[in-house]
Design a protein around this motif. Structure first.
Motif, PDB file in Angstrom:
ATOM      1  N   VAL A 176      10.851  13.208  -0.859  1.00  0.00           N
ATOM      2  CA  VAL A 176      10.142  11.828  -1.563  1.00  0.00           C
ATOM      3  C   VAL A 176       8.839  11.171  -0.484  1.00  0.00           C
ATOM      4  O   VAL A 176       8.009  10.701  -0.848  1.00  0.00           O
ATOM      5  CB  VAL A 176      11.136  10.891  -2.097  1.00  0.00           C
ATOM      6  CG1 VAL A 176      10.287   9.563  -2.571  1.00  0.00           C
ATOM      7  CG2 VAL A 176      11.932  11.188  -3.264  1.00  0.00           C
ATOM      8  N   GLU A 177       9.306  11.244   0.591  1.00  0.00           N
ATOM      9  CA  GLU A 177       8.741  10.705   1.713  1.00  0.00           C
ATOM     10  C   GLU A 177       7.840  11.511   2.376  1.00  0.00           C
ATOM     11  O   GLU A 177       6.539  11.293   2.808  1.00  0.00           O
ATOM     12  CB  GLU A 177       9.334   9.900   2.847  1.00  0.00           C
ATOM     13  CG  GLU A 177      10.197   8.726   2.110  1.00  0.00           C
ATOM     14  CD  GLU A 177       9.426   7.502   1.696  1.00  0.00           C
ATOM     15  OE1 GLU A 177       8.208   7.727   2.138  1.00  0.00           O
ATOM     16  OE2 GLU A 177       9.897   6.645   1.256  1.00  0.00           O
ATOM     17  N   PHE A 178       8.303  12.870   2.801  1.00  0.00           N
ATOM     18  CA  PHE A 178       7.694  13.598   3.557  1.00  0.00           C
ATOM     19  C   PHE A 178       7.603  15.369   3.109  1.00  0.00           C
ATOM     20  O   PHE A 178       7.350  15.974   3.888  1.00  0.00           O
ATOM     21  CB  PHE A 178       8.062  13.661   4.895  1.00  0.00           C
ATOM     22  CG  PHE A 178       7.698  12.552   5.667  1.00  0.00           C
ATOM     23  CD1 PHE A 178       6.421  12.065   6.416  1.00  0.00           C
ATOM     24  CD2 PHE A 178       8.858  11.456   5.694  1.00  0.00           C
ATOM     25  CE1 PHE A 178       6.456  10.857   7.034  1.00  0.00           C
ATOM     26  CE2 PHE A 178       8.581  10.103   6.287  1.00  0.00           C
ATOM     27  CZ  PHE A 178       7.455   9.787   6.911  1.00  0.00           C
ATOM     28  N   GLY A 180       1.370   5.240  -2.480  1.00  0.00           N
ATOM     29  CA  GLY A 180       2.082   6.573  -2.279  1.00  0.00           C
ATOM     30  C   GLY A 180       2.953   7.000  -3.192  1.00  0.00           C
ATOM     31  O   GLY A 180       3.053   8.221  -3.538  1.00  0.00           O
ATOM     32  N   HIS A 181       3.793   6.254  -3.434  1.00  0.00           N
ATOM     33  CA  HIS A 181       5.076   6.394  -4.623  1.00  0.00           C
ATOM     34  C   HIS A 181       4.905   6.417  -5.995  1.00  0.00           C
ATOM     35  O   HIS A 181       5.338   7.236  -6.559  1.00  0.00           O
ATOM     36  CB  HIS A 181       6.178   5.450  -4.157  1.00  0.00           C
ATOM     37  CG  HIS A 181       6.964   5.855  -2.922  1.00  0.00           C
ATOM     38  ND1 HIS A 181       7.694   6.875  -2.665  1.00  0.00           N
ATOM     39  CD2 HIS A 181       7.045   5.039  -1.860  1.00  0.00           C
ATOM     40  CE1 HIS A 181       8.149   6.797  -1.633  1.00  0.00           C
ATOM     41  NE2 HIS A 181       7.868   5.793  -0.977  1.00  0.00           N
ATOM     42  N   VAL A 182       3.825   5.515  -6.533  1.00  0.00           N
ATOM     43  CA  VAL A 182       3.992   5.112  -7.903  1.00  0.00           C
ATOM     44  C   VAL A 182       3.102   6.395  -8.758  1.00  0.00           C
ATOM     45  O   VAL A 182       3.740   6.643  -9.784  1.00  0.00           O
ATOM     46  CB  VAL A 182       3.248   3.863  -8.129  1.00  0.00           C
ATOM     47  CG1 VAL A 182       3.069   3.673  -9.729  1.00  0.00           C
ATOM     48  CG2 VAL A 182       4.137   2.844  -7.501  1.00  0.00           C
ATOM     49  N   PHE A 235       0.741  -1.270  -0.191  1.00  0.00           N
ATOM     50  CA  PHE A 235       0.006  -0.054  -0.129  1.00  0.00           C
ATOM     51  C   PHE A 235       0.848   1.287   0.066  1.00  0.00           C
ATOM     52  O   PHE A 235       0.618   2.006  -0.695  1.00  0.00           O
ATOM     53  CB  PHE A 235      -0.949  -0.003   1.251  1.00  0.00           C
ATOM     54  CG  PHE A 235      -2.012   1.440   1.173  1.00  0.00           C
ATOM     55  CD1 PHE A 235      -2.852   1.435   0.416  1.00  0.00           C
ATOM     56  CD2 PHE A 235      -1.612   2.357   1.995  1.00  0.00           C
ATOM     57  CE1 PHE A 235      -3.790   2.470  -0.201  1.00  0.00           C
ATOM     58  CE2 PHE A 235      -2.550   3.557   1.869  1.00  0.00           C
ATOM     59  CZ  PHE A 235      -3.349   3.420   0.953  1.00  0.00           C
ATOM     60  N   HIS A 236       1.761   1.384   0.814  1.00  0.00           N
ATOM     61  CA  HIS A 236       2.788   2.667   0.895  1.00  0.00           C
ATOM     62  C   HIS A 236       3.359   2.724  -0.359  1.00  0.00           C
ATOM     63  O   HIS A 236       3.394   3.766  -1.176  1.00  0.00           O
ATOM     64  CB  HIS A 236       3.650   2.375   1.908  1.00  0.00           C
ATOM     65  CG  HIS A 236       4.778   3.340   1.663  1.00  0.00           C
ATOM     66  ND1 HIS A 236       4.858   4.732   2.398  1.00  0.00           N
ATOM     67  CD2 HIS A 236       6.140   3.374   1.414  1.00  0.00           C
ATOM     68  CE1 HIS A 236       5.730   5.263   2.120  1.00  0.00           C
ATOM     69  NE2 HIS A 236       6.792   4.489   1.392  1.00  0.00           N
ATOM     70  N   ASP A 237       4.141   1.700  -0.784  1.00  0.00           N
ATOM     71  CA  ASP A 237       4.726   1.682  -2.239  1.00  0.00           C
ATOM     72  C   ASP A 237       3.851   1.945  -3.248  1.00  0.00           C
ATOM     73  O   ASP A 237       4.217   2.925  -4.364  1.00  0.00           O
ATOM     74  CB  ASP A 237       5.579   0.569  -2.441  1.00  0.00           C
ATOM     75  CG  ASP A 237       6.826   0.227  -1.496  1.00  0.00           C
ATOM     76  OD1 ASP A 237       7.219   1.217  -0.960  1.00  0.00           O
ATOM     77  OD2 ASP A 237       7.264  -0.963  -1.392  1.00  0.00           O
ATOM     78  N   LEU A 238       2.735   1.512  -3.383  1.00  0.00           N
ATOM     79  CA  LEU A 238       2.084   1.446  -4.586  1.00  0.00           C
ATOM     80  C   LEU A 238       1.259   2.798  -4.776  1.00  0.00           C
ATOM     81  O   LEU A 238       1.241   3.749  -5.453  1.00  0.00           O
ATOM     82  CB  LEU A 238       1.097   0.484  -4.747  1.00  0.00           C
ATOM     83  CG  LEU A 238       0.932  -0.070  -6.429  1.00  0.00           C
ATOM     84  CD1 LEU A 238       2.132  -0.273  -7.124  1.00  0.00           C
ATOM     85  CD2 LEU A 238       0.018  -1.435  -6.101  1.00  0.00           C
TER      86      LEU A 238
HETATM   87 FE   LIG Z   1       8.704   4.916   0.790  1.00  0.00          FE
END
Ligand SMILES: [Fe+2]
Length: 296
Positions: free
Chosen positions: A182-184, A139-141, A134-137
């Motif tokens: 990228v994260e925050f 949030g990041h993608v 969930f975080h990777d897809l």
């Molecule tokens: Fe991350």
């Protein structure tokens, strides 16, 4: 390719929680996701989408829709890859858990974004120690579809490979850049501050806290300032750095970082919550609820 991907998570030892690393690239075992897995995705997806309207970068939600990321089932990496490859040349690869730093940087430098194949359990909706699907897809993608942000991520990977060769202090500086962007990261839009960092986008509590709480500082992005600032891994951030555009991020990664690493090696790092002379302060935090110590 491994036939049966493992679920690699941290280990609880007598020294506390210890991260465990894995390097394998795995095929997403889509057929093996249970009804509960899909339901966890659906719950998290719907909850975050409701919170993020008016809080995330508008482009983020539009892009999720455009690339076919919906609530009904866990997305298939191969379907997302068709959109992603066409748009920015990026590709998702399935991984089992956290990657060693250099492996991670090499993937990014080559426009491969590692996505953990497994999703959290139902009792972990609000918090998980390490990245999951969930975080990777979620949030990041989506932002990998933005050409400028996509270039920034690849440039970051190249910078990571270089920093790894220079030494651990350089890596500490560079990791802070990833953390605070990228994260925050927050971005300024005409109607106010919005979220673009994946660590926030995938967190119910921090999505609200980062914009609406009086506690944290919100400070204009400055590369050296960010690279010299410690951060929190156990609580919400004490400081958020705000960019004006993704082009600003990309521009900041153009110079060679080696002179910056040399300069920062000679100075003390800033605590996570301290405001410095010369900061472009958008909002000075009240510091309410902050824990002393614990910056990393
Ligand atoms: Fe991350």
């Amino acid at each position: 390719m491994n036939a049966e991907p493992r679920r690699v998570e941290h280990l609880q030892t007598d020294k506390g929680s210890v991260p465990v690393y894995a390097t394998g690239i795995v095929e997403q075992p889509w057929a093996s996701y249970s009804a509960t897995d899909h339901d966890v995705w659906a719950q998290l997806f719907r909850r975050q989408r409701a919170i993020l309207v008016g809080r995330s970068d508008d482009e983020f939600l539009r892009t999720q829709d455009a690339m076919g990321m919906g609530s009904t089932r866990i997305p298939r990496f191969d379907e997302l890859n068709r959109a992603l490859k066409k748009q920015t040349g990026w590709e998702l690869i399935g991984v089992e858990g956290l990657l060693p730093e250099l492996t991670f940087f090499e993937h990014l430098a080559n426009r491969r974004f590692p996505v953990t194949w497994w999703i959290r359990k139902r009792d972990q909706l609000d918090y998980l120690a390490e990245p999951d699907l969930f975080h990777d897809l979620f949030g990041h993608v989506p932002l990998l579809m933005n050409p400028v942000f996509a270039d920034y991520m690849a440039a970051y990977g190249r910078g990571g490979v270089k920093a790894h060769a220079i030494g651990p202090d350089a890596l500490v500086n560079l990791t802070r850049l990833y953390w605070y962007t990228v994260e925050f990261g927050l971005i300024r839009q005409p109607d106010g501050l919005r979220i673009y960092g994946a660590g926030i986008l995938s967190s119910k509590g921090e999505s609200i806290h980062c914009l609406e709480s009086a506690a944290p500082n919100r400070i204009g992005f400055d590369l050296e300032r960010v690279m010299n600032t410690r951060y929190r891994i156990d609580t919400f951030q004490k400081t958020y750095f705000v960019i004006d555009s993704y082009a600003q991020l990309m521009d900041a990664t153009q110079p060679d970082f080696e002179p910056i690493y040399a300069k920062l090696a000679a100075v003390r790092s800033f605590p996570a919550g301290a405001v410095q002379d010369g900061d472009r302060v958008i909002q000075r935090g009240s510091g309410e609820g902050w824990l002393d110590g614990g910056d990393v």
